[in-house]
Design a protein around this motif. Structure first.
Motif, short mmCIF file in Angstrom:
data_model
loop_
_atom_site.label_atom_id
_atom_site.label_comp_id
_atom_site.label_asym_id
_atom_site.label_seq_id
_atom_site.Cartn_x
_atom_site.Cartn_y
_atom_site.Cartn_z
N UNK A 86 48.50 27.31 48.81
CA UNK A 86 47.33 26.55 47.84
C UNK A 86 45.77 26.90 48.17
N UNK A 87 45.80 27.81 49.46
CA UNK A 87 44.47 28.13 49.77
C UNK A 87 43.84 29.11 49.01
N UNK A 88 44.79 29.68 48.22
CA UNK A 88 44.16 30.77 47.45
C UNK A 88 43.49 29.90 46.25
N UNK A 89 43.86 29.04 45.88
CA UNK A 89 43.57 28.34 44.69
C UNK A 89 42.01 27.59 44.99
N UNK A 90 41.90 27.23 46.23
CA UNK A 90 40.56 26.57 46.56
C UNK A 90 39.70 27.63 46.91
N UNK A 91 40.01 28.95 47.41
CA UNK A 91 39.04 30.01 47.47
C UNK A 91 38.75 30.71 46.25
N UNK A 131 42.44 30.84 31.99
CA UNK A 131 43.11 31.46 32.91
C UNK A 131 42.97 33.13 32.80
N UNK A 132 43.21 33.60 31.57
CA UNK A 132 42.89 35.02 31.39
C UNK A 132 41.47 35.27 31.48
N UNK A 133 40.70 34.66 31.27
CA UNK A 133 39.05 35.03 31.49
C UNK A 133 38.76 35.00 32.96
N UNK A 134 39.37 34.07 33.67
CA UNK A 134 38.90 34.13 35.24
C UNK A 134 40.07 34.85 36.06
N UNK A 135 40.93 35.67 35.49
CA UNK A 135 41.92 36.35 35.87
C UNK A 135 41.61 37.11 37.19
N UNK A 136 40.32 37.68 36.91
CA UNK A 136 39.73 38.62 38.27
C UNK A 136 39.37 37.81 39.27
N UNK A 137 39.14 36.70 39.02
CA UNK A 137 38.54 35.74 40.30
C UNK A 137 39.89 35.41 41.17
N UNK A 138 40.68 34.89 40.42
CA UNK A 138 42.10 34.56 41.16
C UNK A 138 42.39 35.44 41.89
N UNK A 139 42.50 36.83 41.33
CA UNK A 139 43.09 38.08 42.09
C UNK A 139 41.99 38.39 43.22
N UNK A 140 40.75 38.25 43.26
CA UNK A 140 39.86 38.37 44.07
C UNK A 140 40.00 37.47 45.33
N UNK A 142 43.20 36.01 45.96
CA UNK A 142 44.27 36.71 46.59
C UNK A 142 43.99 37.75 47.49
N UNK A 143 43.04 38.63 47.24
CA UNK A 143 42.95 39.76 48.19
C UNK A 143 41.82 39.26 49.18
N UNK A 321 41.25 31.81 57.38
CA UNK A 321 40.29 32.25 56.46
C UNK A 321 39.60 31.15 55.90
N UNK A 322 40.26 30.30 55.39
CA UNK A 322 39.51 29.17 54.93
C UNK A 322 38.60 28.22 55.73
N UNK A 323 39.28 27.82 56.96
CA UNK A 323 38.38 27.40 57.87
C UNK A 323 36.97 28.02 58.07
N UNK A 324 37.09 29.35 58.46
CA UNK A 324 35.91 30.22 58.37
C UNK A 324 34.86 30.06 57.28
#
Ligand code: ADP
Ligand code: TRP
Length: 334
Positions: A86-91, A131-140, A142-143, A321-324
């Motif tokens: 779930x940290x992915x979605x907060x990020x 979700x399609x429009x912000x797809x690259x943000x979620x992918x960023x 993830x990375x 990462x999220x704490x940082x």
């Protein structure tokens, strides 16, 4: 020195095909020999286009079984489902504040749907969800969540990795600190675009795929459907302009490749015979992978356990990462 990190994801929107295998899975597994690898199933990315519960569920299991059948070792690679971290979605929420809307407007995946709508005379945004429009943000998210150095992907995904770079740079610039690592795409040029049965890029959306786990009979039938020109048997043929050869070279040894190209150039081999040769090398490579796939897919509990164990490792990394980042942006108060 710490090992560099490789990360990639595949979205479960259907069964794997040989374009996915050569363009994404095989190079990623080769990289995992030299890098600390984090490979995952991008299930929330898939939700943007897959709204059918059972289809999404079985595709998640199939992609998991596919990675494992292709040789992913879950003891060496952190292997998980995106939705289990779930940290992915907060990020992604944090990064949204740094992702320019203009940047997302330029994403090829989004732009091509807009273009198709306009050509049909429909509203430009018809059928496009956020979700399609912000797809690259979620992918960023993830990375950068896993401090990835390299992202092995097919060529069609390089723009998304560049967007992840832009977003991470905007974030670092704002806080005047290298808080996020800037990732690089790794595209294996030789297999950047595996052609499909009709000669266009092999893709689920074109219906021109050879599934990675097709049973032998179906495999032969599909290979016989590959589009060729109408040159007669005796005529010399140019390997470099033939899809049959483009696929053959992926599966054959360098010696086999040379011999096959020489036979095409010499004339005397018709396309039917060439396709039969192609079938032999494809089937030789895919038979063991198919066997392992069938074993994994028949044990969904085992797959789930492997993914859950991977998720635990992934979350431990993600939390650091999220704490940082929370601290850096001023969300942590004490
Ligand atoms: P599809 O186009 O069939 O929907 P995806 O977009 O799900 O495939 O792709 C998953 C991964 O496989 C991506 O990294 C993508 O770059 C790679 N890939 C897909 N098709 C090909 C192809 N024909 N050649 C090379 N790589 C491919
Ligand atoms: N967008 C990728 C695809 O369609 C899948 C994906 C999601 C991905 N998140 C990622 C790939 C992060 C690399 C890194 O194939």
């Amino acid at each position: 020195m710490a090992m560099k990190i490789a990360l990639t994801g595949i979205k479960p929107t259907g069964i794997l095909h040989i374009g996915n295998y050569f363009g994404a899975i095989k190079p990623a597994l080769a990289l995992a020999e030299r890098y600390d690898a984090r490979y995952f199933i991008a299930d929330y990315h898939a939700l943007n286009m897959m709204k059918e519960r059972d289809a999404l569920r079985s595709s998640i299991l199939e992609i998991a079984a596919g990675w494992l059948a292709a040789g992913l070792d879950p003891e060496k690679v952190v292997f998980y489902r995106q939705s289990s971290v779930p940290e992915t979605f907060e990020l992604a929420t944090i990064l949204s504040a740094f992702a320019a809307k203009g940047l997302l407007n330029r994403a090829h995946a989004y732009k091509s749907v807009v273009q198709a709508n306009i050509e049909k005379g429909a509203d430009a945004d018809a059928g496009i969800n956020m979700g399609l429009f912000t797809y690259p943000v979620l992918m960023a998210a993830d990375i950068v969540l896993f401090d990835a150095d390299v992202v092995p992907v097919g060529r069609d995904q390089t723009q998304h990795v560049e967007m992840a770079q832009d977003i991470a740079q905007a974030f670092n610039f704002n806080y005047k600190k290298e808080l996020l690592k800037i990732p690089q795409a790794a595209v294996e040029e030789d297999v950047a675009v595996v052609p499909g049965l009709d000669g266009r890029k092999m893709s689920k959306s074109y219906g021109n795929t050879i599934p990675l786990f097709a049973p032998e009979k179906e495999l032969r039938k599909l290979i016989m459907r590959i589009v060729t020109n109408s040159q007669p048997v005796e005529e010399p043929k140019d390997p470099d302009s033939s899809q049959v050869f483009a696929l053959y070279r992926l599966f054959a040894s360098p010696q086999e490749r040379e011999a096959f190209a020489a036979r095409l150039r010499a004339g005397g081999m018709g396309w039917g015979e060439a396709k039969e040769e192609l079938f032999q090398v494809v089937n030789r490579t895919l038979t063991p992978i198919r066997g392992r796939f069938c074993a994994f897919i028949s044990e969904p509990e085992r797959l789930t356990r492997i993914l859950d164990e991977g998720a635990e490792k992934a979350r431990a990394l993600a939390k650091v990462t999220l704490t940082r980042l929370r601290e850096a942006i001023g969300i942590t108060l004490c």
